[in-house]
Design an enzyme around this catalytic site. Structure first.
Site, PDB file in Angstrom:
ATOM      1  CG  ASP A 256     -71.959 -25.002  63.730  1.00 59.25           C
ATOM      2  OD1 ASP A 256     -70.806 -25.366  62.979  1.00 59.25           O
ATOM      3  OD2 ASP A 256     -72.464 -26.197  64.058  1.00 59.25           O
TER       4      ASP A 256
ATOM      5  CE1 TYR B 190     -80.745  -5.768  63.550  1.00 60.03           C
ATOM      6  CE2 TYR B 190     -81.001  -3.341  63.156  1.00 60.03           C
ATOM      7  CZ  TYR B 190     -80.981  -4.729  62.974  1.00 60.03           C
ATOM      8  OH  TYR B 190     -81.912  -4.955  61.777  1.00 60.03           O
TER       9      TYR B 190
ATOM     10  CE  LYS C   5     -78.701  -6.029  60.392  1.00 61.40           C
ATOM     11  NZ  LYS C   5     -78.832  -7.246  59.483  1.00 61.40           N
TER      12      LYS C   5
ATOM     13  CB  THR D  52     -90.064  -9.800  60.792  1.00 64.47           C
ATOM     14  OG1 THR D  52     -88.865  -8.884  61.633  1.00 64.47           O
ATOM     15  CG2 THR D  52     -90.151  -9.401  59.450  1.00 64.47           C
TER      16      THR D  52
END
Length: 246
Positions: A61, A165, A169, A200
């Protein structure tokens, strides 16, 4: 005092890096999409006598990004360290929604955060980094984005096929190189890092359980590049072992 801003910092790698930088003496500003979670994370760090605060930021945003940068400018006037840590891996966390290797929606969702989000944050904070005597930008990338490793059958990353992904990267790595060239001759250094396979939420519950590294272990390379001296590298890609092939 060194001032560091970290995106996606209310948990995982970002929170671990904030703790390490805070213990080194830096004031850490935790960027978080959820204001409540960011405030709670900053409170946990303050309990450890770390100078920490939270700022709401949603990297996808643009108005939110600019508001966060304006707050840091108004309260601190400059920024010494920017860590672009916020990232997503919906091919793993939302694997049931992937329609195929060239799922355009998945590419868009991934690039919005991993690439365009990092670009937006860097653009908004760059004037504050330029105002610091010796600023550092660290882009949290992955060896999964290494073209050399993707194409090398001998690489442990060769069998990993996460097109959205991996290309995000690779794009972040390219942005790192380009930005380092654009900032040549200034006191701002920019590098990309691979923290390794860390426990994570990024890769989903199964991957989190299998990952060998704790967030603190993974964050050490982030912290190391954030604290490099004037003789340190710029425009590089590093993991715990040293330079990573592009």
């Amino acid at each position: 005092m060194t001032i560091a801003f970290i995106t996606g910092a209310n948990k995982g790698l970002g929170f671990a890096a904030a703790g390490q930088l805070g213990r080194s003496g830096a004031k850490v500003i935790l960027g978080a999409r959820d204001a409540g979670k960011g405030a709670a994370a900053a409170a946990r760090l303050r309990e450890q006598d770390i100078d920490a605060e939270a700022v709401k930021i949603d990297v996808v945003d643009l108005a939110s990004v600019r508001a966060a940068a304006a707050r840091v400018r108004d309260e601190h006037g400059q920024l010494d360290i920017l860590i672009n840590n916020a990232g997503v891996l919906p091919e793993a966390t939302g694997a049931d929604r992937v329609t195929g290797p060239m799922d355009v929606r998945m590419f868009k969702d991934t690039f919005d955060t991993n690439v365009f989000g990092a670009v937006a944050v860097t653009e908004a904070f760059l004037p504050l980094l330029r105002a610091a005597p010796a600023a550092r930008i660290v882009n949290v990338s992955s060896t999964m984005g290494s073209l050399a490793d993707q194409a090398d059958p001998q690489s442990g990353y060769y069998g990993m096929v996460l097109p959205a992904y991996q290309t995000s990267k690779a794009a972040l790595n390219s942005m790192t190189i380009a930005l380092s060239k654009a900032l040549a001759g200034t006191a701002v250094k920019v590098n990309a890092v691979c923290p390794g396979w860390v426990q994570t939420d990024l890769g989903g519950a199964d991957n989190k359980a299998a990952a060998p590294l704790t967030p603190d272990e993974g964050a050490s390379i982030i912290t190391k590049l954030a604290l490099i001296g004037d003789d340190g590298p710029t425009g590089g890609f590093f993991d715990q072992s040293g330079p990573v092939r592009w």
